[in-house]
Design an enzyme around this catalytic site. Structure first.
Site, PDB file in Angstrom:
ATOM      1  CG  HIS A   1      -7.076   1.326  16.013  1.00 58.81           C
ATOM      2  ND1 HIS A   1      -6.599   2.512  16.536  1.00 58.81           N
ATOM      3  CD2 HIS A   1      -7.112   1.508  14.667  1.00 58.81           C
ATOM      4  CE1 HIS A   1      -6.374   3.359  15.555  1.00 58.81           C
ATOM      5  NE2 HIS A   1      -6.684   2.777  14.409  1.00 58.81           N
TER       6      HIS A   1
ATOM      7  CB  VAL B   1      -1.368  -0.401   9.112  1.00 55.64           C
ATOM      8  CG1 VAL B   1      -1.808   1.035   9.362  1.00 55.64           C
ATOM      9  CG2 VAL B   1       0.057  -0.601   9.625  1.00 55.64           C
ATOM     10  CB  SER B   2      -5.576  -2.750   6.367  1.00 58.29           C
ATOM     11  OG  SER B   2      -4.452  -2.706   5.517  1.00 58.29           O
ATOM     12  CG  ASN B   3      -8.474   0.911  10.599  1.00 58.08           C
ATOM     13  OD1 ASN B   3      -8.191   0.342  11.653  1.00 58.08           O
ATOM     14  ND2 ASN B   3      -8.153   2.172  10.348  1.00 58.08           N
TER      15      ASN B   3
ATOM     16  CG  ASP C   1      -5.456   4.467  19.068  1.00 59.42           C
ATOM     17  OD1 ASP C   1      -5.627   5.193  18.074  1.00 59.42           O
ATOM     18  OD2 ASP C   1      -5.820   3.276  19.115  1.00 59.42           O
TER      19      ASP C   1
ATOM     20  NE  ARG D   1      -9.698   3.684  13.569  1.00 59.92           N
ATOM     21  CZ  ARG D   1     -10.015   4.613  14.456  1.00 59.92           C
ATOM     22  NH1 ARG D   1     -11.138   4.535  15.135  1.00 59.92           N
ATOM     23  NH2 ARG D   1      -9.220   5.644  14.683  1.00 59.92           N
TER      24      ARG D   1
ATOM     25  N   GLY E   1      -0.123   4.237  -0.505  1.00 61.72           N
ATOM     26  CA  GLY E   1      -1.018   5.382  -0.346  1.00 61.72           C
ATOM     27  C   GLY E   1      -0.513   6.296   0.756  1.00 61.72           C
ATOM     28  CB  ALA E   2      -2.351   8.683   2.892  1.00 65.85           C
ATOM     29  CB  VAL E   3      -1.053   4.885   6.140  1.00 63.54           C
ATOM     30  CG1 VAL E   3      -0.324   4.231   7.308  1.00 63.54           C
ATOM     31  CG2 VAL E   3      -2.265   5.656   6.648  1.00 63.54           C
ATOM     32  N   GLY E   4       1.087   4.272   3.876  1.00 63.76           N
ATOM     33  CA  GLY E   4       2.243   3.486   3.453  1.00 63.76           C
ATOM     34  C   GLY E   4       3.430   4.374   3.085  1.00 63.76           C
TER      35      GLY E   4
ATOM     36  N   GLY F   1       0.888  -1.173   0.000  1.00 62.36           N
ATOM     37  CA  GLY F   1       0.000   0.000   0.000  1.00 62.36           C
ATOM     38  C   GLY F   1       0.921   1.216   0.000  1.00 62.36           C
TER      39      GLY F   1
ATOM     40  NE  ARG G   1      -4.605  10.116  15.720  1.00 63.93           N
ATOM     41  CZ  ARG G   1      -5.117   9.395  14.752  1.00 63.93           C
ATOM     42  NH1 ARG G   1      -5.942   8.396  15.034  1.00 63.93           N
ATOM     43  NH2 ARG G   1      -4.841   9.653  13.487  1.00 63.93           N
TER      44      ARG G   1
HETATM   45  N1  LIG Z   1      -4.176   1.102  12.282  1.00 62.90           N
HETATM   46  C1  LIG Z   1      -4.143   2.430  12.255  1.00 62.90           C
HETATM   47  O1  LIG Z   1      -3.828   3.071  13.255  1.00 62.90           O
HETATM   48  C2  LIG Z   1      -4.489   3.160  10.973  1.00 62.90           C
HETATM   49  C3  LIG Z   1      -4.266   4.540  10.859  1.00 62.90           C
HETATM   50  C4  LIG Z   1      -4.577   5.168   9.656  1.00 62.90           C
HETATM   51  C5  LIG Z   1      -5.105   4.426   8.593  1.00 62.90           C
HETATM   52  N2  LIG Z   1      -5.314   3.099   8.759  1.00 62.90           N
HETATM   53  C6  LIG Z   1      -5.843   2.271   7.671  1.00 62.90           C
HETATM   54  O2  LIG Z   1      -4.794   2.042   6.737  1.00 62.90           O
HETATM   55  C7  LIG Z   1      -5.375   1.765   5.458  1.00 62.90           C
HETATM   56  C8  LIG Z   1      -4.701   2.649   4.409  1.00 62.90           C
HETATM   57  O3  LIG Z   1      -5.043   4.000   4.598  1.00 62.90           O
HETATM   58  P1  LIG Z   1      -4.490   5.121   3.586  1.00 62.90           P
HETATM   59  O4  LIG Z   1      -4.978   6.416   4.104  1.00 62.90           O
HETATM   60  O5  LIG Z   1      -3.047   4.928   3.330  1.00 62.90           O
HETATM   61  O6  LIG Z   1      -5.318   4.742   2.257  1.00 62.90           O
HETATM   62  P2  LIG Z   1      -4.912   5.069   0.740  1.00 62.90           P
HETATM   63  O7  LIG Z   1      -6.126   4.885  -0.082  1.00 62.90           O
HETATM   64  O8  LIG Z   1      -4.173   6.362   0.662  1.00 62.90           O
HETATM   65  O9  LIG Z   1      -3.850   3.908   0.385  1.00 62.90           O
HETATM   66  C9  LIG Z   1      -4.203   2.572   0.306  1.00 62.90           C
HETATM   67  C10 LIG Z   1      -3.403   1.968  -0.844  1.00 62.90           C
HETATM   68  O10 LIG Z   1      -3.639   0.560  -0.884  1.00 62.90           O
HETATM   69  C11 LIG Z   1      -3.562   0.173  -2.239  1.00 62.90           C
HETATM   70  N3  LIG Z   1      -4.159  -1.155  -2.425  1.00 62.90           N
HETATM   71  C12 LIG Z   1      -5.468  -1.505  -2.454  1.00 62.90           C
HETATM   72  N4  LIG Z   1      -5.580  -2.842  -2.664  1.00 62.90           N
HETATM   73  C13 LIG Z   1      -4.327  -3.324  -2.753  1.00 62.90           C
HETATM   74  C14 LIG Z   1      -3.800  -4.625  -2.951  1.00 62.90           C
HETATM   75  N5  LIG Z   1      -4.593  -5.698  -3.086  1.00 62.90           N
HETATM   76  N6  LIG Z   1      -2.460  -4.774  -2.989  1.00 62.90           N
HETATM   77  C15 LIG Z   1      -1.641  -3.709  -2.848  1.00 62.90           C
HETATM   78  N7  LIG Z   1      -2.095  -2.443  -2.648  1.00 62.90           N
HETATM   79  C16 LIG Z   1      -3.408  -2.268  -2.613  1.00 62.90           C
HETATM   80  C17 LIG Z   1      -4.315   1.275  -2.967  1.00 62.90           C
HETATM   81  O11 LIG Z   1      -4.001   1.300  -4.363  1.00 62.90           O
HETATM   82  C18 LIG Z   1      -3.807   2.514  -2.221  1.00 62.90           C
HETATM   83  O12 LIG Z   1      -2.689   3.113  -2.863  1.00 62.90           O
HETATM   84  C19 LIG Z   1      -6.878   2.001   5.617  1.00 62.90           C
HETATM   85  O13 LIG Z   1      -7.542   0.786   5.831  1.00 62.90           O
HETATM   86  C20 LIG Z   1      -6.961   2.879   6.867  1.00 62.90           C
HETATM   87  O14 LIG Z   1      -8.210   2.774   7.501  1.00 62.90           O
HETATM   88  C21 LIG Z   1      -5.022   2.460   9.920  1.00 62.90           C
END
Ligand SMILES: NC(=O)c1ccc[n+]([C@@H]2O[C@H](COP(=O)([O-])OP(=O)(O)OC[C@H]3O[C@@H](n4cnc5c(N)ncnc54)[C@H](O)[C@@H]3O)[C@@H](O)[C@H]2O)c1
Length: 308
Positions: free
Chosen positions: A175, A118-120, A148, A88, A9-12, A7, A151
């Site tokens: 969480h 990390v995914s929710n 948490d 979540r 995206g934003a968190v990764g 991933g 925060r």
């Molecule tokens: N545990 C925590 O404390 C916490 C904190 C923040 C966010 N999160 C969770 O983390 C997850 C990601 O959030 P984000 O803001 O980065 O989202 P995001 O949409 O910015 O990024 C997610 C990425 O995952 C990719 N993706 C989707 N399916 C995939 C697959 N099968 N293989 C590889 N990549 C794939 C998408 O293309 C995207 O780039 C969410 O589920 C969010 O709820 C958890």
């Protein structure tokens, strides 16, 4: 030390950036399903290396797990984030399928990997990985409590008009907005209980603000937050990579600890080179024990939605 982040995206990407800036890993592989996305993020991050002074090599891959082979640690952030007003738990339908497939592919190429989920909904996704892979339980870690707790410390410092470095505190439990258990009775400012500085009413407000910390940001940003989540993950990765034996609240599989069984939920653990090296059982007040039970019931209800 090779770390994969699935991933981009934003968190990764935030997580990869903090790992690189802390300069303890030789290689970070970012992997995403979106064509070219991880490669682009990796290249952009590598172009910060000379500016930020790190030597970690960051590469990107579109769904090619051979690039992740022999990772020591892998972080799963793939999946959808919540939008304003969502819980979540509502993400489970899509994210369960993604997390299951991603963890299987990661383990196929790195059988000795330690996974950080990390995914929710994170506690349920951690439980899913526990139930659908053959990794030992010390190598399956859910990240939520570290964020948490950060925060919680932010809110405590704000309420006391104190620097955050003066504050210590921890959030255990699930969480989720309802499930978090901020340990207000254990929180301190320079070893003094925070109740010396804040009224009971103000402390409950701090606890409530902590619990909706993610939702507050989701409302402001239109999607879930990433800087603090990324920094929190990088802290766990560093503790394992550098065998720091640091204590964080993490979601882990419980078998009787805290009176709970067959559940992944946030409790204090020691992180070192073997992943979760110890679950720390601390004394809780009756009220905290009751909140932990209630939190566990919520997580179990969400776990019940999994098709195992
Ligand atoms: N545990 C925590 O404390 C916490 C904190 C923040 C966010 N999160 C969770 O983390 C997850 C990601 O959030 P984000 O803001 O980065 O989202 P995001 O949409 O910015 O990024 C997610 C990425 O995952 C990719 N993706 C989707 N399916 C995939 C697959 N099968 N293989 C590889 N990549 C794939 C998408 O293309 C995207 O780039 C969410 O589920 C969010 O709820 C958890």
């Amino acid at each position: 030390m090779k770390v994969t982040v699935v991933g981009a995206g934003a968190v990764g990407a935030s997580c990869a950036e903090y790992i690189a800036i802390k300069n303890f890993a030789s290689e970070v592989v970012l992997l995403d399903i979106k064509e070219g996305y991880a490669e682009g993020k990796a290249m952009d991050l590598m172009q910060t290396a000379s500016l930020n002074g790190f030597d970690t090599k960051i590469t990107g891959s579109t769904s090619d797990y051979s690039k992740t082979a022999n990772s020591d640690i892998a972080v799963i952030t793939s999946g959808i984030p919540r939008k304003p007003g969502m819980t979540r738990e509502e993400l489970i339908g899509i994210n369960a399928g993604i997390v299951k497939a991603v963890s299987a592919s990661l383990i196929e190429h790195s059988p000795n990997v330690t996974l950080i989920v990390v995914s929710n909904p994170m506690d349920t996704m951690t439980y899913l990985v526990h139930k659908t892979t053959n990794l030992p339980k010390n190598k399956i870690i859910g990240m939520g409590g570290a964020l948490d707790s950060a925060r919680f410390k932010y809110r405590l410092a704000e309420a006391m008009e104190a620097p955050i470095s003066d504050i210590d505190g921890m959030v255990i439990g699930g969480h989720s907005d309802k499930g978090m258990v901020p340990l207000t009775s254990h929180a301190t400012r320079n070893s003094l209980k925070v109740s010396e500085f804040l009224s009971e009413e103000r402390l409950s407000q701090v606890a409530e603000d902590t619990k909706v910390g993610g939702a507050t940001l989701t409302k402001l940003l239109g999607t879930s937050a990433w800087y603090a989540p990324g920094a929190a993950v990088s802290g766990l990765v560093q503790a394992i990579a550098c065998d720091q034996k640091k204590m964080f609240p993490c979601s882990t599989f419980l078998e009787g600890e805290y009176g709970l069984d067959d559940i992944c939920i946030g409790v204090p653990v020691i992180l070192g080179k073997n992943g979760i090296e110890k679950i720390v059982e601390i004394g809780l007040s009756d009220a905290e024990k009751a909140k932990m039970q209630e939190s566990a019931e919520g997580v179990k209800k969400t776990n019940g939605l999994l098709e195992l």
